[in-house]
Design a protein around this motif. Structure first.
Motif, PDB file in Angstrom:
ATOM      1  N   LYS A  75       0.810  -1.211   0.000  1.00  0.00           N
ATOM      2  CA  LYS A  75       0.000   0.000   0.000  1.00  0.00           C
ATOM      3  C   LYS A  75       0.848   1.268   0.000  1.00  0.00           C
ATOM      4  O   LYS A  75       0.299   2.372   0.034  1.00  0.00           O
ATOM      5  CB  LYS A  75      -0.943   0.005   1.207  1.00  0.00           C
ATOM      6  N   ASN A  76       2.173   1.093  -0.003  1.00  0.00           N
ATOM      7  CA  ASN A  76       3.081   2.246   0.044  1.00  0.00           C
ATOM      8  C   ASN A  76       2.730   3.180   1.193  1.00  0.00           C
ATOM      9  O   ASN A  76       2.656   4.409   1.035  1.00  0.00           O
ATOM     10  CB  ASN A  76       3.046   3.026  -1.284  1.00  0.00           C
ATOM     11  N   THR A  77       2.517   2.595   2.347  1.00  0.00           N
ATOM     12  CA  THR A  77       2.047   3.369   3.493  1.00  0.00           C
ATOM     13  C   THR A  77       2.785   2.973   4.771  1.00  0.00           C
ATOM     14  O   THR A  77       2.965   1.779   5.032  1.00  0.00           O
ATOM     15  CB  THR A  77       0.538   3.190   3.695  1.00  0.00           C
ATOM     16  N   LEU A  78       3.168   3.981   5.522  1.00  0.00           N
ATOM     17  CA  LEU A  78       3.757   3.806   6.849  1.00  0.00           C
ATOM     18  C   LEU A  78       2.684   4.129   7.878  1.00  0.00           C
ATOM     19  O   LEU A  78       1.890   5.056   7.678  1.00  0.00           O
ATOM     20  CB  LEU A  78       4.943   4.764   7.023  1.00  0.00           C
ATOM     21  N   TYR A  79       2.652   3.369   8.956  1.00  0.00           N
ATOM     22  CA  TYR A  79       1.635   3.567   9.982  1.00  0.00           C
ATOM     23  C   TYR A  79       2.274   3.831  11.344  1.00  0.00           C
ATOM     24  O   TYR A  79       3.402   3.429  11.614  1.00  0.00           O
ATOM     25  CB  TYR A  79       0.738   2.344  10.107  1.00  0.00           C
ATOM     26  N   LEU A  80       1.494   4.486  12.197  1.00  0.00           N
ATOM     27  CA  LEU A  80       1.854   4.601  13.608  1.00  0.00           C
ATOM     28  C   LEU A  80       0.576   4.369  14.404  1.00  0.00           C
ATOM     29  O   LEU A  80      -0.318   5.213  14.430  1.00  0.00           O
ATOM     30  CB  LEU A  80       2.442   5.973  13.928  1.00  0.00           C
ATOM     31  N   GLN A  81       0.494   3.195  15.006  1.00  0.00           N
ATOM     32  CA  GLN A  81      -0.636   2.870  15.874  1.00  0.00           C
ATOM     33  C   GLN A  81      -0.329   3.411  17.254  1.00  0.00           C
ATOM     34  O   GLN A  81       0.691   3.050  17.845  1.00  0.00           O
ATOM     35  CB  GLN A  81      -0.859   1.357  15.933  1.00  0.00           C
ATOM     36  N   MET A  82      -1.207   4.256  17.755  1.00  0.00           N
ATOM     37  CA  MET A  82      -0.986   4.905  19.042  1.00  0.00           C
ATOM     38  C   MET A  82      -2.106   4.494  19.989  1.00  0.00           C
ATOM     39  O   MET A  82      -3.280   4.798  19.745  1.00  0.00           O
ATOM     40  CB  MET A  82      -0.967   6.421  18.873  1.00  0.00           C
ATOM     41  N   ASN A  83      -1.745   3.802  21.047  1.00  0.00           N
ATOM     42  CA  ASN A  83      -2.705   3.356  22.056  1.00  0.00           C
ATOM     43  C   ASN A  83      -2.412   4.001  23.402  1.00  0.00           C
ATOM     44  O   ASN A  83      -1.325   4.541  23.607  1.00  0.00           O
ATOM     45  CB  ASN A  83      -2.644   1.834  22.198  1.00  0.00           C
ATOM     46  N   ALA A  84      -3.378   3.936  24.290  1.00  0.00           N
ATOM     47  CA  ALA A  84      -3.217   4.464  25.643  1.00  0.00           C
ATOM     48  C   ALA A  84      -2.672   5.883  25.610  1.00  0.00           C
ATOM     49  O   ALA A  84      -1.710   6.220  26.307  1.00  0.00           O
ATOM     50  CB  ALA A  84      -2.311   3.551  26.465  1.00  0.00           C
ATOM     51  N   LEU A  85      -3.291   6.700  24.802  1.00  0.00           N
ATOM     52  CA  LEU A  85      -2.788   8.060  24.604  1.00  0.00           C
ATOM     53  C   LEU A  85      -2.923   8.883  25.874  1.00  0.00           C
ATOM     54  O   LEU A  85      -3.881   8.734  26.646  1.00  0.00           O
ATOM     55  CB  LEU A  85      -3.535   8.726  23.455  1.00  0.00           C
ATOM     56  N   ILE A  86      -1.948   9.742  26.079  1.00  0.00           N
ATOM     57  CA  ILE A  86      -1.926  10.643  27.225  1.00  0.00           C
ATOM     58  C   ILE A  86      -1.843  12.083  26.723  1.00  0.00           C
ATOM     59  O   ILE A  86      -1.525  12.331  25.550  1.00  0.00           O
ATOM     60  CB  ILE A  86      -0.743  10.312  28.162  1.00  0.00           C
ATOM     61  N   VAL A  87      -2.120  13.018  27.627  1.00  0.00           N
ATOM     62  CA  VAL A  87      -2.138  14.428  27.233  1.00  0.00           C
ATOM     63  C   VAL A  87      -0.802  14.851  26.621  1.00  0.00           C
ATOM     64  O   VAL A  87      -0.752  15.625  25.663  1.00  0.00           O
ATOM     65  CB  VAL A  87      -2.485  15.307  28.445  1.00  0.00           C
TER      66      VAL A  87
END
Length: 117
Positions: A75-87
């Motif tokens: 898909k020619n795509t880079l991802y960043l999965q972000m969990n448990a996000l904080i302020v």
């Protein structure tokens, strides 16, 4: 000129998740080191995560265990999965392609805002 296009930013509550995407021309994923930076308001830009050419992922200490970087070459795509996000994750996130080719060029996306409250 290499164009990197980020998407997926937005506003989320503490503890929530977001997945950022970065689309670009296919060849950069083979010839560059790909990753993400972020810059909070009034703060310096900091590295969030990078993928080395051998596929090894590196993370800034505060995101270890919460963020995951991945690459889909089909898909020619880079991802960043972000969990448990904080302020403290609130920032503009930039996709980066660095050390590209013989000229070792660097390219950056326009940024996508992530707001955690």
């Amino acid at each position: 000129h290499v164009q990197l296009v980020e998407s997926g930013g937005g506003s989320v509550q503490v503890g929530g998740s977001l997945k950022l995407s970065c689309a670009g021309p296919g060849y950069i994923f083979d010839s560059c080191e790909m990753g993400w930076y972020r810059q909070g308001k009034g703060k310096e830009r900091e590295m969030v995560s990078f993928l080395s050419s051998d596929g090894t992922a590196d993370y800034e200490d505060s995101v270890k265990g919460r963020f995951t970087i991945s690459l889909d070459k089909f898909k020619n795509t880079l991802y960043l999965q972000m969990n448990a996000l904080i302020v403290e994750d609130t920032a503009v996130y930039y996709c980066a392609a660095e050390g590209c080719g013989l000229e070792q060029d660097n390219y950056y996306g326009q940024g996508t805002q992530v707001t955690v409250s």
